[in-house]
Design a protein around this motif. Structure first.
Motif, PDB file in Angstrom:
ATOM      1  N   ARG A  56      60.042 -22.399  29.048  1.00 42.58           N
ATOM      2  CA  ARG A  56      60.148 -23.285  27.877  1.00 42.58           C
ATOM      3  C   ARG A  56      58.747 -23.806  27.581  1.00 42.58           C
ATOM      4  O   ARG A  56      58.185 -24.595  28.353  1.00 42.58           O
ATOM      5  CB  ARG A  56      61.078 -24.449  28.210  1.00 42.58           C
ATOM      6  CG  ARG A  56      61.258 -25.413  27.050  1.00 42.58           C
ATOM      7  CD  ARG A  56      61.940 -26.651  27.561  1.00 42.58           C
ATOM      8  NE  ARG A  56      63.351 -26.402  27.776  1.00 42.58           N
ATOM      9  CZ  ARG A  56      64.297 -26.742  26.902  1.00 42.58           C
ATOM     10  NH1 ARG A  56      63.961 -27.368  25.803  1.00 42.58           N
ATOM     11  NH2 ARG A  56      65.548 -26.479  27.142  1.00 42.58           N
ATOM     12  N   GLU A  57      58.173 -23.367  26.476  1.00 38.41           N
ATOM     13  CA  GLU A  57      56.781 -23.696  26.191  1.00 38.41           C
ATOM     14  C   GLU A  57      56.569 -25.170  25.899  1.00 38.41           C
ATOM     15  O   GLU A  57      57.371 -25.791  25.232  1.00 38.41           O
ATOM     16  CB  GLU A  57      56.295 -22.911  24.970  1.00 38.41           C
ATOM     17  CG  GLU A  57      55.610 -21.645  25.356  1.00 38.41           C
ATOM     18  CD  GLU A  57      54.711 -21.132  24.258  1.00 38.41           C
ATOM     19  OE1 GLU A  57      54.007 -21.948  23.631  1.00 38.41           O
ATOM     20  OE2 GLU A  57      54.714 -19.918  24.039  1.00 38.41           O
ATOM     21  N   LYS A  58      55.459 -25.720  26.423  1.00 43.18           N
ATOM     22  CA  LYS A  58      55.057 -27.063  26.032  1.00 43.18           C
ATOM     23  C   LYS A  58      54.386 -26.970  24.668  1.00 43.18           C
ATOM     24  O   LYS A  58      53.992 -25.894  24.229  1.00 43.18           O
ATOM     25  CB  LYS A  58      54.041 -27.619  27.035  1.00 43.18           C
ATOM     26  CG  LYS A  58      54.608 -27.848  28.412  1.00 43.18           C
ATOM     27  CD  LYS A  58      55.249 -29.200  28.516  1.00 43.18           C
ATOM     28  CE  LYS A  58      55.765 -29.446  29.930  1.00 43.18           C
ATOM     29  NZ  LYS A  58      56.972 -30.210  29.980  1.00 43.18           N
ATOM     30  N   LYS A  59      54.188 -28.142  24.047  1.00 41.86           N
ATOM     31  CA  LYS A  59      53.586 -28.132  22.705  1.00 41.86           C
ATOM     32  C   LYS A  59      52.192 -27.511  22.707  1.00 41.86           C
ATOM     33  O   LYS A  59      51.740 -26.956  21.732  1.00 41.86           O
ATOM     34  CB  LYS A  59      53.497 -29.565  22.179  1.00 41.86           C
ATOM     35  CG  LYS A  59      54.802 -30.054  21.614  1.00 41.86           C
ATOM     36  CD  LYS A  59      54.576 -31.372  20.859  1.00 41.86           C
ATOM     37  CE  LYS A  59      55.840 -32.190  20.879  1.00 41.86           C
ATOM     38  NZ  LYS A  59      55.689 -33.492  21.514  1.00 41.86           N
ATOM     39  N   ASN A  95      56.069 -24.143  39.499  1.00 48.18           N
ATOM     40  CA  ASN A  95      56.853 -22.912  39.557  1.00 48.18           C
ATOM     41  C   ASN A  95      57.401 -22.588  38.175  1.00 48.18           C
ATOM     42  O   ASN A  95      57.651 -23.477  37.389  1.00 48.18           O
ATOM     43  CB  ASN A  95      58.027 -23.089  40.511  1.00 48.18           C
ATOM     44  CG  ASN A  95      57.551 -23.430  41.909  1.00 48.18           C
ATOM     45  OD1 ASN A  95      56.670 -22.761  42.429  1.00 48.18           O
ATOM     46  ND2 ASN A  95      58.124 -24.463  42.498  1.00 48.18           N
ATOM     47  N   GLY A  96      57.592 -21.321  37.905  1.00 49.64           N
ATOM     48  CA  GLY A  96      58.208 -20.925  36.636  1.00 49.64           C
ATOM     49  C   GLY A  96      59.427 -20.049  36.906  1.00 49.64           C
ATOM     50  O   GLY A  96      59.646 -19.607  38.037  1.00 49.64           O
ATOM     51  N   TRP A  97      60.225 -19.832  35.875  1.00 51.58           N
ATOM     52  CA  TRP A  97      61.441 -19.011  36.005  1.00 51.58           C
ATOM     53  C   TRP A  97      61.318 -17.780  35.117  1.00 51.58           C
ATOM     54  O   TRP A  97      60.603 -17.799  34.113  1.00 51.58           O
ATOM     55  CB  TRP A  97      62.660 -19.812  35.569  1.00 51.58           C
ATOM     56  CG  TRP A  97      62.943 -20.955  36.498  1.00 51.58           C
ATOM     57  CD1 TRP A  97      62.338 -22.177  36.497  1.00 51.58           C
ATOM     58  CD2 TRP A  97      63.865 -20.973  37.580  1.00 51.58           C
ATOM     59  NE1 TRP A  97      62.830 -22.956  37.504  1.00 51.58           N
ATOM     60  CE2 TRP A  97      63.784 -22.247  38.188  1.00 51.58           C
ATOM     61  CE3 TRP A  97      64.769 -20.042  38.101  1.00 51.58           C
ATOM     62  CZ2 TRP A  97      64.557 -22.618  39.282  1.00 51.58           C
ATOM     63  CZ3 TRP A  97      65.550 -20.417  39.193  1.00 51.58           C
ATOM     64  CH2 TRP A  97      65.440 -21.680  39.776  1.00 51.58           C
ATOM     65  N   VAL A  98      62.048 -16.736  35.494  1.00 54.50           N
ATOM     66  CA  VAL A  98      62.089 -15.533  34.661  1.00 54.50           C
ATOM     67  C   VAL A  98      63.040 -15.832  33.503  1.00 54.50           C
ATOM     68  O   VAL A  98      64.123 -16.390  33.717  1.00 54.50           O
ATOM     69  CB  VAL A  98      62.587 -14.321  35.477  1.00 54.50           C
ATOM     70  CG1 VAL A  98      62.795 -13.104  34.580  1.00 54.50           C
ATOM     71  CG2 VAL A  98      61.616 -14.013  36.603  1.00 54.50           C
ATOM     72  N   GLN A  99      62.607 -15.465  32.307  1.00 55.17           N
ATOM     73  CA  GLN A  99      63.408 -15.725  31.107  1.00 55.17           C
ATOM     74  C   GLN A  99      64.801 -15.099  31.231  1.00 55.17           C
ATOM     75  O   GLN A  99      64.940 -13.925  31.563  1.00 55.17           O
ATOM     76  CB  GLN A  99      62.695 -15.088  29.906  1.00 55.17           C
ATOM     77  CG  GLN A  99      63.370 -15.290  28.585  1.00 55.17           C
ATOM     78  CD  GLN A  99      62.777 -16.491  27.860  1.00 55.17           C
ATOM     79  OE1 GLN A  99      61.563 -16.646  27.797  1.00 55.17           O
ATOM     80  NE2 GLN A  99      63.631 -17.335  27.338  1.00 55.17           N
ATOM     81  N   GLY A 100      65.842 -15.911  31.032  1.00 53.66           N
ATOM     82  CA  GLY A 100      67.202 -15.383  30.924  1.00 53.66           C
ATOM     83  C   GLY A 100      67.916 -15.063  32.217  1.00 53.66           C
ATOM     84  O   GLY A 100      69.047 -14.590  32.191  1.00 53.66           O
TER      85      GLY A 100
END
Ligand SMILES: C[S@@+](CC[C@H](N)C(=O)[O-])C[C@H]1O[C@@H](n2cnc3c(N)ncnc32)[C@H](O)[C@@H]1O
Length: 321
Positions: A56-59, A95-100
């Motif tokens: 989810r992109e930040k501004k 950490n990030g997540w894989v889309q979907g």
């Protein structure tokens, strides 16, 4: 000679304080121009929290996957050139997540490895920063389908061109636990071999060193109180709260990803001494500069977004401290 001198462009300054300066511009350009180039080789600590590879992109925008790793690694030599011979780079990466799907992205791990390799840096130590105030996201996996738990830490990588950067853990001692205080009062304990096979000498723990050596898991004080209200107030220190309030009152553009002051404070105390220079090349709301100034260090910050840079000046108002 024509008599016309070519004017060198300089990086726009948002503001200056007693101990530092906030510049506006893309860091990759700003750090290659005066006046910033003057500080090459003089920075004791480069501390930063770059845009994370979030789904989810930040501004302010952020890259993902391999593109993120390449992007971050591209800064490694530029940043390292700013360090003193025994200086440090500390980078916080979430950490990030894989889309979907409910799986984690390895982008930030790859980015760290690519960065470290590009400038041939030593990994001095890895830290975990526990943030109890993190929301239970991604909601789809955590609160709706309930197949993952809350992701509540960021990784902090401490690197240096030397295996022996300036550091002193006596500047970041924490309060002794109750049991340690009792032990010091009593003046004795049972030494000998522990199940871990460590041998504990009969007097090894009887010296009062003024506090305990902290672990590399950074936990805000009071984080064991699980009630949400108290947890939120722990994670936001007084001056971060003042920053929020002043931005709101004056309708300034408030930064969406302000980091806990405790995190910056720990590394500034641990890796620098008063008077040393601290640089944050992705400064956002300038938490780094504000903490550095409070701790008697000099600071330089660079932020691409002119409105975030300008709004961060409220941190230096007397009533915000
Ligand atoms: C995670 S935020 C930093 C937040 C900061 N640690 C704080 O406590 O407010 C990352 C910041 O980097 C800025 N940024 C992104 N790309 C940049 C670039 N190329 N040069 C300078 N700043 C950049 C973004 O605008 C954003 O404010």
């Amino acid at each position: 000679m024509t008599g016309r001198t070519k004017r060198q462009s300089t990086v726009p300054l948002a503001y200056r304080t007693a101990a530092g300066q906030m510049f506006v511009g893309k860091t990759e350009e700003a750090l290659q121009q005066p006046p910033l180039t003057h500080w090459r080789g003089k920075v004791q600590l480069l501390f930063t929290s770059p845009p994370f590879p979030l789904v989810r992109e930040k501004k302010y925008g952020n890259l993902q996957g391999e593109a993120f790793a390449r992007w971050l690694a591209g800064y490694a030599n530029l940043f390292t050139d700013y360090l003193t011979p025994d200086g440090s780079i500390v980078i916080e990466l979430g950490n990030g997540w894989v889309q979907g799907q409910p799986t984690m992205s390895t982008a930030s791990l790859k980015a760290f490895l690519a960065f470290q390799k590009a400038a041939d840096l030593h990994l001095c130590q890895e830290f975990i920063c526990y943030n109890p105030a993190r929301l239970p996201t991604p909601a789809e996996w955590v609160t709706v389908r309930r197949v993952r738990v809350k992701d509540s830490f960021t990784r902090v990588w401490w690197m240096s061109p030397t295996p022996h950067p300036k550091a002193d853990n006596r500047r970041v001692l924490t309060a002794y636990s109750d049991s340690m205080r009792k032990l010091l009062q009593k003046g004795s304990y049972t030494g000998g071999k522990r199940p871990s096979e460590h041998h504990i000498g009969p007097r090894s723990f009887l010296q009062n060193n003024g506090g305990a050596i902290p672990p590399n898991v950074l936990v805000p004080p009071g984080a064991d109180q699980l009630e949400l209200q108290s947890v939120l107030s722990i994670a936001n220190t007084a001056s971060n709260n003042a920053y929020n309030r002043l931005c709101r009152d004056r309708q300034l553009k408030k930064h969406p990803a302000v980091m806990p002051e405790l995190l910056v404070e720990f590394f500034i105390q641990f890796l620098t001494e008063p008077g040393d220079l601290v640089l944050d090349p992705f400064a956002g709301s300038n938490t780094t500069g504000a903490v550095a100034e409070r701790l008697g260090r000099r600071w330089l910050s660079v932020e691409a977004d002119a409105e975030y840079a300008a709004a961060s000046q409220v941190r230096f108002e007397k009533k915000a401290a």
